[in-house]
Design a protein around this motif. Structure first.
Motif, PDB file in Angstrom:
ATOM      1  N   PRO A  82       0.608  -1.148   0.018  1.00 14.99           N
ATOM      2  CA  PRO A  82      -0.088   0.141  -0.061  1.00 14.99           C
ATOM      3  C   PRO A  82       0.762   1.371   0.084  1.00 14.99           C
ATOM      4  CG  PRO A  82      -0.195  -0.933   2.242  1.00 14.99           C
ATOM      5  CD  PRO A  82       0.743  -2.032   1.037  1.00 14.99           C
ATOM      6  N   LYS A  83       2.009   1.236   0.610  1.00 14.80           N
ATOM      7  CA  LYS A  83       2.755   2.459   0.527  1.00 14.80           C
ATOM      8  C   LYS A  83       3.940   2.564  -0.227  1.00 14.80           C
ATOM      9  CE  LYS A  83       0.978   3.370   4.993  1.00 14.80           C
ATOM     10  NZ  LYS A  83       1.108   4.134   6.299  1.00 14.80           N
ATOM     11  N   CYS A  84       3.911   1.683  -1.323  1.00 17.83           N
ATOM     12  CA  CYS A  84       5.082   1.147  -2.123  1.00 17.83           C
ATOM     13  C   CYS A  84       4.932   2.001  -3.484  1.00 17.83           C
ATOM     14  CB  CYS A  84       5.428   0.014  -2.453  1.00 17.83           C
ATOM     15  SG  CYS A  84       6.175  -0.824  -0.929  1.00 17.83           S
ATOM     16  N   ASN A  85       6.095   2.479  -4.102  1.00 21.32           N
ATOM     17  CA  ASN A  85       5.891   2.691  -5.536  1.00 21.32           C
ATOM     18  C   ASN A  85       6.062   1.305  -6.214  1.00 21.32           C
ATOM     19  OD1 ASN A  85       6.327   5.649  -5.554  1.00 21.32           O
ATOM     20  ND2 ASN A  85       8.305   5.238  -4.798  1.00 21.32           N
ATOM     21  N   VAL A  86       5.480   1.132  -7.172  1.00 20.78           N
ATOM     22  CA  VAL A  86       5.424  -0.118  -8.029  1.00 20.78           C
ATOM     23  C   VAL A  86       5.980  -0.107  -9.299  1.00 20.78           C
ATOM     24  CG1 VAL A  86       4.096  -2.208  -8.467  1.00 20.78           C
ATOM     25  CG2 VAL A  86       3.802  -0.963  -6.343  1.00 20.78           C
ATOM     26  N   ILE A  87       6.821  -0.885  -9.872  1.00 18.09           N
ATOM     27  CA  ILE A  87       7.385  -0.760 -11.040  1.00 18.09           C
ATOM     28  C   ILE A  87       7.105  -2.166 -11.659  1.00 18.09           C
ATOM     29  CG2 ILE A  87       8.767   1.014 -10.727  1.00 18.09           C
ATOM     30  CD1 ILE A  87      11.483  -0.877 -10.816  1.00 18.09           C
ATOM     31  N   LEU A  88       7.182  -2.559 -12.949  1.00 16.49           N
ATOM     32  CA  LEU A  88       7.280  -3.670 -13.792  1.00 16.49           C
ATOM     33  C   LEU A  88       7.856  -3.560 -15.040  1.00 16.49           C
ATOM     34  CD1 LEU A  88       4.493  -3.987 -15.718  1.00 16.49           C
ATOM     35  CD2 LEU A  88       3.421  -3.960 -13.499  1.00 16.49           C
ATOM     36  N   TYR A  89       7.946  -4.742 -15.863  1.00 18.52           N
ATOM     37  CA  TYR A  89       8.041  -4.536 -17.029  1.00 18.52           C
ATOM     38  C   TYR A  89       7.217  -5.493 -17.509  1.00 18.52           C
ATOM     39  CZ  TYR A  89      11.845  -8.283 -17.140  1.00 18.52           C
ATOM     40  OH  TYR A  89      12.662  -9.541 -16.814  1.00 18.52           O
ATOM     41  N   ALA A  90       6.523  -5.115 -18.507  1.00 13.11           N
ATOM     42  CA  ALA A  90       5.388  -6.118 -19.116  1.00 13.11           C
ATOM     43  C   ALA A  90       5.856  -6.748 -20.152  1.00 13.11           C
ATOM     44  CB  ALA A  90       4.212  -4.995 -19.636  1.00 13.11           C
ATOM     45  N   ALA A  91       5.008  -7.952 -20.441  1.00 10.87           N
ATOM     46  CA  ALA A  91       5.368  -8.747 -21.515  1.00 10.87           C
ATOM     47  C   ALA A  91       5.076  -7.917 -22.740  1.00 10.87           C
ATOM     48  CB  ALA A  91       4.422  -9.994 -21.677  1.00 10.87           C
ATOM     49  N   VAL A  92       5.838  -7.944 -23.945  1.00 11.96           N
ATOM     50  CA  VAL A  92       5.507  -6.863 -25.276  1.00 11.96           C
ATOM     51  C   VAL A  92       4.243  -7.311 -25.725  1.00 11.96           C
ATOM     52  CG1 VAL A  92       6.392  -6.720 -27.430  1.00 11.96           C
ATOM     53  CG2 VAL A  92       7.924  -7.235 -25.907  1.00 11.96           C
ATOM     54  N   GLY A  93       3.387  -6.268 -25.713  1.00  5.68           N
ATOM     55  CA  GLY A  93       2.180  -6.195 -26.126  1.00  5.68           C
ATOM     56  C   GLY A  93       1.032  -6.185 -25.037  1.00  5.68           C
ATOM     57  N   GLN A 128      16.678  -7.579 -26.607  1.00  7.49           N
ATOM     58  CA  GLN A 128      16.389  -6.720 -27.706  1.00  7.49           C
ATOM     59  C   GLN A 128      15.462  -7.438 -28.431  1.00  7.49           C
ATOM     60  OE1 GLN A 128      20.222  -5.523 -29.575  1.00  7.49           O
ATOM     61  NE2 GLN A 128      19.070  -3.618 -30.276  1.00  7.49           N
ATOM     62  N   GLN A 129      16.111  -8.835 -29.168  1.00  7.52           N
ATOM     63  CA  GLN A 129      15.295  -9.335 -30.026  1.00  7.52           C
ATOM     64  C   GLN A 129      13.529  -9.421 -29.644  1.00  7.52           C
ATOM     65  OE1 GLN A 129      17.391 -12.884 -30.440  1.00  7.52           O
ATOM     66  NE2 GLN A 129      18.756 -12.170 -31.965  1.00  7.52           N
ATOM     67  N   LYS A 130      13.534  -9.511 -28.370  1.00 13.45           N
ATOM     68  CA  LYS A 130      12.001  -9.741 -27.736  1.00 13.45           C
ATOM     69  C   LYS A 130      11.303  -8.378 -27.716  1.00 13.45           C
ATOM     70  CE  LYS A 130      12.047 -13.996 -25.425  1.00 13.45           C
ATOM     71  NZ  LYS A 130      11.641 -14.773 -24.097  1.00 13.45           N
ATOM     72  N   GLY A 131      12.244  -7.286 -28.041  1.00 11.90           N
ATOM     73  CA  GLY A 131      11.360  -6.048 -27.890  1.00 11.90           C
ATOM     74  C   GLY A 131      11.557  -5.269 -26.707  1.00 11.90           C
ATOM     75  N   GLU A 170       1.310  -3.932 -22.618  1.00 14.80           N
ATOM     76  CA  GLU A 170       1.459  -2.482 -21.928  1.00 14.80           C
ATOM     77  C   GLU A 170      -0.082  -1.913 -21.733  1.00 14.80           C
ATOM     78  OE1 GLU A 170       5.027  -3.086 -24.627  1.00 14.80           O
ATOM     79  OE2 GLU A 170       2.991  -3.476 -24.795  1.00 14.80           O
ATOM     80  N   GLU A 171      -0.710  -2.126 -22.595  1.00 11.41           N
ATOM     81  CA  GLU A 171      -2.165  -1.571 -22.575  1.00 11.41           C
ATOM     82  C   GLU A 171      -2.908  -1.957 -21.239  1.00 11.41           C
ATOM     83  OE1 GLU A 171      -6.346  -1.155 -24.898  1.00 11.41           O
ATOM     84  OE2 GLU A 171      -4.496  -1.057 -26.200  1.00 11.41           O
ATOM     85  N   PHE A 172      -2.830  -3.382 -20.895  1.00  8.27           N
ATOM     86  CA  PHE A 172      -3.501  -3.759 -19.816  1.00  8.27           C
ATOM     87  C   PHE A 172      -2.812  -3.254 -18.623  1.00  8.27           C
ATOM     88  CE2 PHE A 172      -2.647  -6.814 -16.272  1.00  8.27           C
ATOM     89  CZ  PHE A 172      -4.159  -7.166 -15.944  1.00  8.27           C
ATOM     90  N   TYR A 173      -1.785  -2.842 -18.544  1.00  6.23           N
ATOM     91  CA  TYR A 173      -1.170  -2.368 -17.183  1.00  6.23           C
ATOM     92  C   TYR A 173      -1.582  -0.898 -17.166  1.00  6.23           C
ATOM     93  CZ  TYR A 173       0.961  -6.733 -16.273  1.00  6.23           C
ATOM     94  OH  TYR A 173       1.512  -7.964 -16.146  1.00  6.23           O
ATOM     95  N   GLN A 174      -1.696  -0.272 -18.227  1.00 12.78           N
ATOM     96  CA  GLN A 174      -2.021   1.166 -18.281  1.00 12.78           C
ATOM     97  C   GLN A 174      -3.591   1.346 -17.936  1.00 12.78           C
ATOM     98  OE1 GLN A 174      -1.054   2.112 -22.360  1.00 12.78           O
ATOM     99  NE2 GLN A 174       0.784   3.308 -21.835  1.00 12.78           N
ATOM    100  N   LYS A 175      -4.384   0.329 -18.050  1.00 13.95           N
ATOM    101  CA  LYS A 175      -5.639   0.298 -17.804  1.00 13.95           C
ATOM    102  C   LYS A 175      -5.615   0.404 -16.146  1.00 13.95           C
ATOM    103  CE  LYS A 175      -7.944  -1.340 -21.787  1.00 13.95           C
ATOM    104  NZ  LYS A 175      -8.460  -2.651 -22.380  1.00 13.95           N
ATOM    105  N   LEU A 176      -4.686  -0.222 -15.457  1.00 16.73           N
ATOM    106  CA  LEU A 176      -4.695  -0.567 -14.237  1.00 16.73           C
ATOM    107  C   LEU A 176      -3.969   0.913 -13.246  1.00 16.73           C
ATOM    108  CD1 LEU A 176      -3.992  -4.488 -13.748  1.00 16.73           C
ATOM    109  CD2 LEU A 176      -5.866  -3.124 -13.636  1.00 16.73           C
ATOM    110  N   GLY A 177      -3.695   1.613 -14.076  1.00 15.89           N
ATOM    111  CA  GLY A 177      -2.845   2.884 -13.599  1.00 15.89           C
ATOM    112  C   GLY A 177      -1.384   2.993 -13.885  1.00 15.89           C
TER     113      GLY A 177
END
Length: 140
Positions: A96-107, A134-137, A109-116
């Motif tokens: 609850p009191k944390c900054n949260v980061i992740l790297y999304a599977a290519v494609g 790099q090859q995976k994007g 990103e929109e799912f995580y953007q919908k979650l804020g």
């Protein structure tokens, strides 16, 4: 669906975890590596439909102000039904009191953007296999 949320690593089929991550085109290792990763995580979540494991995820955190999400995966036949959102919301509730980061599977990103989540402008990464990432994007 009859969903059940589990927040510990008891009775998990780690070979299933490996196969699921492979199936959804995410990084996967042998089952023992996944077991170690989940058991050493700050928070874990597994979602079952009856007795069938259909989704998983984990978070690393200092428990004070920083966290990362990893291995958020849902079986393809259960995607688009709110299971991914349930996984992420369950993990975020435990940070609850944390900054949260992740790297999304290519494609995805929109799912995580919908979650804020927002795209990072200064995100950097150092990977064991830079060329593959790099090859995976994932990297420039």
């Amino acid at each position: 669906m009859n969903l059940r949320i589990q927040q510990d690593c008891s009775n998990i089929d780690w070979e299933w975890v490996r196969a699921t991550l492979k199936r959804v085109n995410m990084a996967y290792f042998n089952a023992e590596i996944h077991k170690k990763a989940f058991e050493n995580s700050y928070a874990v979540v597994f979602i079952f439909d009856e007795d069938k494991l259909i989704g998983l995820g984990r978070a690393l955190s200092d428990g004070a102000y920083q966290a990362t999400l990893y291995d958020i995966a849902v079986l393809p036949e259960f995607q688009g039904q709110g299971i991914g959102r349930l996984l992420v919301e369950n993990l975020l509730a435990r940070l609850p009191k944390c900054n949260v980061i992740l790297y999304a599977a290519v494609g995805k990103e929109e799912f995580y953007q919908k979650l804020g989540f927002k795209r990072l402008k200064t995100g950097m990464g150092m990977f064991l296999n830079q060329k593959l990432m790099q090859q995976k994007g994932f990297t420039e």
